[in-house]
Design a protein around this motif. Sequence first.
Motif, mmCIF file in Angstrom:
data_model
loop_
_atom_site.group_PDB
_atom_site.id
_atom_site.type_symbol
_atom_site.label_atom_id
_atom_site.label_comp_id
_atom_site.label_asym_id
_atom_site.label_seq_id
_atom_site.Cartn_x
_atom_site.Cartn_y
_atom_site.Cartn_z
ATOM 1 N N THR A 1 0.671 -1.357 0.089
ATOM 2 C CA THR A 1 -0.152 0.077 0.039
ATOM 3 C C THR A 1 0.802 1.250 -0.032
ATOM 4 O OG1 THR A 1 -0.254 0.042 2.296
ATOM 5 C CG2 THR A 1 -2.120 -1.010 1.055
ATOM 6 N N SER A 2 2.065 1.177 -0.242
ATOM 7 C CA SER A 2 3.015 2.419 -0.365
ATOM 8 C C SER A 2 3.169 3.008 -1.455
ATOM 9 C CB SER A 2 4.300 2.245 0.389
ATOM 10 O OG SER A 2 4.905 0.842 -0.155
ATOM 11 N N GLY A 3 2.474 2.264 -2.616
ATOM 12 C CA GLY A 3 2.458 3.091 -3.601
ATOM 13 C C GLY A 3 1.114 2.749 -4.529
ATOM 14 N N LEU A 4 0.990 3.229 -5.739
ATOM 15 C CA LEU A 4 -0.170 2.949 -6.580
ATOM 16 C C LEU A 4 -0.157 1.374 -7.381
ATOM 17 C CD1 LEU A 4 -1.013 6.365 -7.964
ATOM 18 C CD2 LEU A 4 -2.054 5.082 -6.222
ATOM 19 N N LEU A 5 1.316 1.093 -7.534
ATOM 20 C CA LEU A 5 1.370 -0.155 -8.423
ATOM 21 C C LEU A 5 0.928 -1.281 -7.499
ATOM 22 C CD1 LEU A 5 4.830 0.087 -10.416
ATOM 23 C CD2 LEU A 5 2.582 -0.673 -11.101
ATOM 24 N N GLY A 6 1.386 -1.401 -6.130
ATOM 25 C CA GLY A 6 1.001 -2.332 -5.468
ATOM 26 C C GLY A 6 -0.302 -2.844 -5.407
ATOM 27 N N PRO A 7 -1.275 -1.776 -5.246
ATOM 28 C CA PRO A 7 -2.788 -2.529 -5.251
ATOM 29 C C PRO A 7 -3.081 -3.215 -6.649
ATOM 30 C CG PRO A 7 -2.642 -0.382 -4.099
ATOM 31 C CD PRO A 7 -1.422 -0.482 -4.799
ATOM 32 N N ILE A 8 -2.544 -2.553 -7.584
ATOM 33 C CA ILE A 8 -2.988 -3.053 -9.171
ATOM 34 C C ILE A 8 -2.351 -4.310 -9.128
ATOM 35 C CG2 ILE A 8 -2.615 -2.679 -11.406
ATOM 36 C CD1 ILE A 8 -2.488 0.137 -10.955
ATOM 37 N N LEU A 9 -1.119 -4.544 -8.829
ATOM 38 C CA LEU A 9 -0.451 -5.832 -9.059
ATOM 39 C C LEU A 9 -1.174 -6.893 -7.953
ATOM 40 C CD1 LEU A 9 2.197 -7.232 -9.714
ATOM 41 C CD2 LEU A 9 3.168 -6.620 -7.594
ATOM 42 N N GLY A 10 -1.671 -6.556 -6.608
ATOM 43 C CA GLY A 10 -2.328 -7.447 -5.704
ATOM 44 C C GLY A 10 -3.490 -7.892 -6.351
ATOM 45 N N ALA A 11 -4.180 -6.776 -6.922
ATOM 46 C CA ALA A 11 -5.596 -6.928 -7.532
ATOM 47 C C ALA A 11 -5.358 -8.022 -8.930
ATOM 48 C CB ALA A 11 -6.225 -5.806 -8.116
ATOM 49 N N SER A 12 -4.489 -7.941 -9.557
ATOM 50 C CA SER A 12 -4.397 -8.787 -10.807
ATOM 51 C C SER A 12 -4.201 -10.336 -10.329
ATOM 52 C CB SER A 12 -3.209 -8.395 -11.714
ATOM 53 O OG SER A 12 -3.150 -6.846 -11.689
ATOM 54 N N LEU A 13 -3.170 -10.368 -9.277
ATOM 55 C CA LEU A 13 -2.620 -11.655 -8.877
ATOM 56 C C LEU A 13 -3.775 -12.449 -8.285
ATOM 57 C CD1 LEU A 13 0.206 -13.113 -8.644
ATOM 58 C CD2 LEU A 13 0.033 -12.471 -6.260
ATOM 59 N N LEU A 14 -4.538 -11.759 -7.192
ATOM 60 C CA LEU A 14 -5.687 -12.588 -6.862
ATOM 61 C C LEU A 14 -6.680 -12.973 -7.708
ATOM 62 C CD1 LEU A 14 -5.750 -11.164 -3.294
ATOM 63 C CD2 LEU A 14 -4.857 -13.252 -3.960
ATOM 64 N N THR A 15 -7.011 -12.233 -8.701
ATOM 65 C CA THR A 15 -7.849 -12.384 -9.716
ATOM 66 C C THR A 15 -7.629 -13.399 -10.654
ATOM 67 O OG1 THR A 15 -8.208 -9.904 -9.795
ATOM 68 C CG2 THR A 15 -9.374 -11.306 -11.256
ATOM 69 N N VAL A 16 -6.245 -13.654 -10.835
ATOM 70 C CA VAL A 16 -5.847 -14.370 -12.060
ATOM 71 C C VAL A 16 -5.333 -15.969 -11.406
ATOM 72 C CG1 VAL A 16 -3.910 -14.968 -13.478
ATOM 73 C CG2 VAL A 16 -4.608 -12.624 -13.339
ATOM 74 N N LEU A 17 -5.153 -15.826 -10.131
ATOM 75 C CA LEU A 17 -4.491 -17.200 -9.404
ATOM 76 C C LEU A 17 -5.263 -18.103 -9.469
ATOM 77 C CD1 LEU A 17 -1.630 -17.513 -8.536
ATOM 78 C CD2 LEU A 17 -2.591 -16.977 -6.144
ATOM 79 N N PRO A 18 -6.778 -17.850 -9.067
ATOM 80 C CA PRO A 18 -7.827 -19.204 -9.048
ATOM 81 C C PRO A 18 -8.054 -19.452 -10.175
ATOM 82 C CG PRO A 18 -8.508 -17.106 -7.512
ATOM 83 C CD PRO A 18 -7.331 -16.585 -8.352
ATOM 84 N N GLU A 19 -7.885 -18.851 -11.465
ATOM 85 C CA GLU A 19 -7.982 -19.212 -12.680
ATOM 86 C C GLU A 19 -6.769 -20.021 -13.101
ATOM 87 O OE1 GLU A 19 -10.792 -18.877 -14.513
ATOM 88 O OE2 GLU A 19 -11.554 -17.911 -13.036
ATOM 89 N N VAL A 20 -5.626 -19.756 -12.840
ATOM 90 C CA VAL A 20 -4.518 -20.539 -13.213
ATOM 91 C C VAL A 20 -4.461 -21.913 -12.184
ATOM 92 C CG1 VAL A 20 -1.913 -20.503 -12.776
ATOM 93 C CG2 VAL A 20 -3.169 -18.490 -13.711
ATOM 94 N N LEU A 21 -5.199 -22.022 -11.209
ATOM 95 C CA LEU A 21 -4.844 -22.879 -10.129
ATOM 96 C C LEU A 21 -6.277 -23.905 -10.345
ATOM 97 C CD1 LEU A 21 -3.542 -21.325 -7.025
ATOM 98 C CD2 LEU A 21 -2.200 -22.603 -8.627
ATOM 99 N N ARG A 22 -7.163 -23.624 -11.359
ATOM 100 C CA ARG A 22 -8.140 -24.412 -11.404
ATOM 101 C C ARG A 22 -8.047 -26.002 -11.472
ATOM 102 N NH1 ARG A 22 -13.292 -22.757 -12.899
ATOM 103 N NH2 ARG A 22 -13.017 -20.657 -12.936
ATOM 104 N N PHE A 23 -6.976 -26.304 -11.905
ATOM 105 C CA PHE A 23 -6.768 -27.936 -11.539
ATOM 106 C C PHE A 23 -6.591 -28.531 -10.321
ATOM 107 C CE2 PHE A 23 -2.508 -26.091 -11.112
ATOM 108 C CZ PHE A 23 -1.660 -26.910 -10.314
ATOM 109 N N LEU A 24 -6.636 -27.699 -9.505
ATOM 110 C CA LEU A 24 -6.550 -27.932 -7.923
ATOM 111 C C LEU A 24 -7.862 -28.201 -7.435
ATOM 112 C CD1 LEU A 24 -3.603 -25.694 -6.464
ATOM 113 C CD2 LEU A 24 -3.406 -28.488 -6.944
ATOM 114 N N GLN A 25 -9.018 -27.578 -7.972
ATOM 115 C CA GLN A 25 -10.221 -27.929 -7.724
ATOM 116 C C GLN A 25 -10.731 -27.237 -6.475
ATOM 117 O OE1 GLN A 25 -11.175 -31.969 -8.426
ATOM 118 N NE2 GLN A 25 -11.451 -31.758 -10.569
#
Lengths: 288, 293
Positions: free
Chosen positions: A223-247
């Motif tokens: 939260t110390s800059g603006l890039l951080g939240p964007i990065l966090g949002a992208s990661l947490l949105t993409v991760l469940p899709e990438v990990l779909r095989f783990l059901q």
Amino acid sequence: MAWLSDFWSTYNTLVYSIGVHAMLALSIQITLSCGLLSLANAAFMGIGAYVSALLTLTLGWPFPAVLAAGTLAPALLALLIGAPVLRLSGVYLAMATLAFGEVVRVIVLNLEITGGPEGLNGIPPSTEGWHIALFLALTVYGLVRLARSRVGRAFEAIKEDEVAARLMGMDVDGHKLFAFTLGALIAGLAGALNAHYTFFISPREYGFESAVDILTMAVLGGTSGLLGPILGASLLTVLPEVLRFLQDWRMAVNGAILILVVLFLPTGLWDPHRVRAWLRRKRREEKA
Amino acid sequence: MFAQQLANALTLGSVYALFALGFTLVFGVLAVINLSHGAVFMVGSYAALVLVTRFQAPLWLALIGAMLVSGGIGLLVDVLILKPLRARNAPHLIPMIATIGVAIMLTSAGQGLFGAEIHRFPEETLPAGELVIAGIHLRALEIGIVAVAFALMALLFVVLRRTQLGRALRAIAESPKAAYLLGINVEGLFHLTSFVAAALGGVAGVLIGLDFNAITPQMGQPILHKGIAVIILGGMGDIRGALIGGLFLGFAEVMSKAYLSSQMGDAVAFGLLFLILLVRPSGLFGRVLERKA
């Protein structure tokens, strides 16, 4: 270019979600940058979504007008409840804003006009990719300008030491109210955009879990800059899709990452200071 | 009819109070909002279910087993996650987010191990029988739930109020630094508190699982919201407040379900909470503790 259109038709909602989540993570970053732990942004997002969707469905307003209304309605509400709520601080503020979020969710759940627990169906998909990209860019640009302005510096001073800021003659309450309202504004915009590409909204999406998710994205990214939240949002949105095989187990990875980042990267994934220090070290090594 | 609802309210309220007690204990002593308390509650009820169905354990043994399992998780969370965060003096937001991670992991593990469907205790393992007093039907199960909940709460009260251990815990709640200087084993008591709080949460999970006879991986979510409501109502970190707040919430929920629409009751409850926070941020019984150390 065939693969690109294939990719787009499969993943466009994912890309849209990243954009909207990034805006939400930025909306909580503003309040955090002023030292306020407010968990009301999911509710503000919901208000934006419902106001805009209802105006589209019942009154048939044009899309730009609907977006404006969905953005301004939660901001006005934030302005109204801000004065009493922002007297609280720390954990008490977090709890009060959570309770506010629950009030909003339960009201939406019970009103006739919002469709109750079934939510609203058949919202025309007016939001296009470039809308989200444009508004995200505008948000980032605005926040960059804000951070470098007098107001941004005031936010930082209040965050670091509220008493000192007040003693220096700063309008602490005014700045807090401004941060709170601006957060609501951006969350409302994200909600209005989101409602017009998901086709369907329901009160479930704007409750406690979403409030916590938004906070998690921001803190994970940093939260110390603006890039951080964007990065966090992208990661947490993409991760469940990438990990779909783990059901059923895939969310466990999300949880584990969250714990590991909190433990080992206290300032989040993206910390401008750490990156700068790393670059400096690298340059020194190159010289040597 | 009203008396019957009162009995139901007492059952539900005593479990809410038990759950909130662990929640508020952690907040009072460790100054952490432990958002994994709901997931630990869920783990407790699955642990009892496994003991009863797979190992044919009697219910009382399953209750103790569930207590140990969930308490163990609470202890692990404290040792592995909260302790390092304390050591580096992280702002209070950070441990809360770490416990969100724990909650996500536990819920996901529950789903992975047992599936998303509803599990039930086999009918023959539940205490049967009914007691009729003045026309009120009391299930033996309900009497057992209330008895277990109140016995545990009474035990906790006595320990906190009457023993050296309780005095040490209250000293830590005031100021961990001062307690440390007085020679109190602060870290040890943090671990103990985490264990006890999670164990109470686990027992509450078993009791709710028995009362509704429905166990799902998601069952921790709604009760976590209620737990938050209770500790706001009763004052954060306040033991007596958690008891009264829990009973009150159980009462409000059962009565509004019986005499109003079930959902509007929630709106009134949370609206009331929001107002209480604005007028008296410390809750009905608590004092605002701004802890600097």
